[in-house]
Design an enzyme around this catalytic site. Sequence first.
Site, PDB file in Angstrom:
ATOM      1  N   ASP A 160      41.580  32.490  43.118  1.00 23.77           N
ATOM      2  CA  ASP A 160      42.080  33.753  43.666  1.00 23.77           C
ATOM      3  C   ASP A 160      41.009  34.374  44.577  1.00 23.77           C
ATOM      4  O   ASP A 160      39.934  33.800  44.759  1.00 23.77           O
ATOM      5  CB  ASP A 160      42.428  34.660  42.473  1.00 23.77           C
ATOM      6  CG  ASP A 160      43.506  35.674  42.773  1.00 23.77           C
ATOM      7  OD1 ASP A 160      44.005  35.705  43.911  1.00 23.77           O
ATOM      8  OD2 ASP A 160      43.863  36.438  41.853  1.00 23.77           O
ATOM      9  N   HIS A 161      41.297  35.555  45.095  1.00 20.90           N
ATOM     10  CA  HIS A 161      40.455  36.256  46.067  1.00 20.90           C
ATOM     11  C   HIS A 161      38.956  35.926  46.029  1.00 20.90           C
ATOM     12  O   HIS A 161      38.307  36.091  45.007  1.00 20.90           O
ATOM     13  CB  HIS A 161      40.557  37.774  45.864  1.00 20.90           C
ATOM     14  CG  HIS A 161      41.921  38.308  46.032  1.00 20.90           C
ATOM     15  ND1 HIS A 161      42.387  38.818  47.218  1.00 20.90           N
ATOM     16  CD2 HIS A 161      42.953  38.410  45.165  1.00 20.90           C
ATOM     17  CE1 HIS A 161      43.631  39.213  47.077  1.00 20.90           C
ATOM     18  NE2 HIS A 161      44.002  38.971  45.839  1.00 20.90           N
TER      19      HIS A 161
ATOM     20  N   GLU B 249      41.977  44.027  42.362  1.00 21.58           N
ATOM     21  CA  GLU B 249      42.006  42.882  41.452  1.00 21.58           C
ATOM     22  C   GLU B 249      40.573  42.420  41.287  1.00 21.58           C
ATOM     23  O   GLU B 249      39.959  41.967  42.252  1.00 21.58           O
ATOM     24  CB  GLU B 249      42.883  41.773  42.061  1.00 21.58           C
ATOM     25  CG  GLU B 249      43.005  40.529  41.194  1.00 21.58           C
ATOM     26  CD  GLU B 249      43.896  40.736  39.970  1.00 21.58           C
ATOM     27  OE1 GLU B 249      44.864  41.510  40.075  1.00 21.58           O
ATOM     28  OE2 GLU B 249      43.606  40.153  38.930  1.00 21.58           O
TER      29      GLU B 249
ATOM     30  N   HIS C 164      48.226  45.290  43.978  1.00 20.32           N
ATOM     31  CA  HIS C 164      47.793  44.770  42.684  1.00 20.32           C
ATOM     32  C   HIS C 164      47.986  45.860  41.637  1.00 20.32           C
ATOM     33  O   HIS C 164      47.759  47.026  41.904  1.00 20.32           O
ATOM     34  CB  HIS C 164      46.319  44.381  42.724  1.00 20.32           C
ATOM     35  CG  HIS C 164      46.024  43.210  43.618  1.00 20.32           C
ATOM     36  ND1 HIS C 164      45.141  43.268  44.644  1.00 20.32           N
ATOM     37  CD2 HIS C 164      46.518  41.951  43.614  1.00 20.32           C
ATOM     38  CE1 HIS C 164      45.080  42.085  45.244  1.00 20.32           C
ATOM     39  NE2 HIS C 164      45.909  41.270  44.647  1.00 20.32           N
TER      40      HIS C 164
ATOM     41  N   HIS D  98      51.122  38.603  46.665  1.00 20.16           N
ATOM     42  CA  HIS D  98      50.138  39.120  45.704  1.00 20.16           C
ATOM     43  C   HIS D  98      50.701  40.373  45.045  1.00 20.16           C
ATOM     44  O   HIS D  98      51.463  41.117  45.657  1.00 20.16           O
ATOM     45  CB  HIS D  98      48.817  39.451  46.404  1.00 20.16           C
ATOM     46  CG  HIS D  98      47.994  38.233  46.663  1.00 20.16           C
ATOM     47  ND1 HIS D  98      46.763  38.022  46.100  1.00 20.16           N
ATOM     48  CD2 HIS D  98      48.257  37.133  47.404  1.00 20.16           C
ATOM     49  CE1 HIS D  98      46.292  36.854  46.486  1.00 20.16           C
ATOM     50  NE2 HIS D  98      47.181  36.300  47.290  1.00 20.16           N
TER      51      HIS D  98
ATOM     52  N   ASN E 229      51.890  35.898  42.668  1.00 22.05           N
ATOM     53  CA  ASN E 229      50.796  36.082  41.712  1.00 22.05           C
ATOM     54  C   ASN E 229      51.180  37.084  40.633  1.00 22.05           C
ATOM     55  O   ASN E 229      51.760  38.135  40.923  1.00 22.05           O
ATOM     56  CB  ASN E 229      49.543  36.576  42.443  1.00 22.05           C
ATOM     57  CG  ASN E 229      48.952  35.517  43.362  1.00 22.05           C
ATOM     58  OD1 ASN E 229      49.476  34.410  43.475  1.00 22.05           O
ATOM     59  ND2 ASN E 229      47.854  35.859  44.014  1.00 22.05           N
TER      60      ASN E 229
HETATM   61 ZN   LIG Z   1      45.786  39.253  44.958  1.00 21.96          ZN
END
Ligand SMILES: [Zn+2]
Length: 363
Positions: free
Chosen positions: A112-113, A185, A231, A268, A290
């Site tokens: 992820d990120h 996040e 998020h 996301h 996600n």
């Molecule tokens: Zn994300």
Amino acid sequence: MSDQELRQRPKLAPGVVTGADYLALLDACRTGGYALPAVNVIGTNSINAVLEAAARNKSDVIIQLSNGGARFFAGEGCPDAHTARVLGAVSAAQHVHLLAEAYGVCVIMHTDHADRSLLPWVNGMIDHGEAFMARTGKPLFSSHMIDLSAEPLETNIAECAKVLKRLAPLGMSLEIELGVTGGEEDGIGHDLEESADNAHLYTQPEDVLRAWDALSPIGHVTIAASFGNVHGVYAPGNVKLRPEILKASQEAVAVRTGGDKPLSLVFHGGSGSEKDKIRDAVSYGVFKMNIDTDTQFAFASAIGGYVNANPVAFTHQIDPATGAPQKKLYDPRKWLRVGEKGVAARLDEAFADLGSAGRSLAG
Ligand SMILES: [Zn+2]
């Protein structure tokens, strides 16, 4: 889906899917009009819950780690944060490589990120991925993600190109972010108010086209697109999803490639989203949604319910009122299993929302 359509779908070996198999799975999502949940995991409990839910729903699935999840996987006591982030992610991927086949599902293994400060994390995982490839002939992960959406577009694209040059020879893909996802996040994120008010934070088709032109000759990319998504979970009315704006980006790239919905888009912040907006997003070419916040809550609330129902077992080894031993109640396998079941039940809902139940390519 008709019996004939189901029989025409490609069959893949169960396990971690990479390279051409990964692209075949994306294509099945696109032509079948469904998407896969990408579930953030933090340990073997959450990974096994995802595999269990995917198997019983006969769906393929995406398992991913944030940098914080990867660090937790290695253990919060592991002294060096960078080492823990790299080795935690590598350990999780190896766990999935070992077990996905036993569960009989296809798994896209993702991270992820990663903002600029976390590029060493990504490069560290690629170092391990290259060694894994040399040893086994398979990539360790299916795809990594880089999120330089807070930087100028040219910088974002240039850094993504550098990483993609390392991933492409391994048969790996890269998820990039254009426009920013609101909320936060794992310490990476943007203020919700700012996100909701600023039209520039929606993914712009001209940006997508520039990224496509620069990156698609190097390797395969997927795009985390911003259409008002955030998020986390907020009170109703604070988040206004506009998945229809994704259509313009698809059309911009289709001018180059021809065909229908050439972009593989990522949603996301799927937790807490309205069901009709999820369906709309999938119809515009989202293949990956996600989910983290909702499965965190599912794990916690299931265990919370168990603790509330058995309070004595969490304070006494022997019930002082009855003399009954509490061992069978406080055994961590009992309540961690309750948490796993909570996660799996929330994922039953996600597979249904995304239309992936019954559509696993695992053969
Ligand atoms: Zn994300």
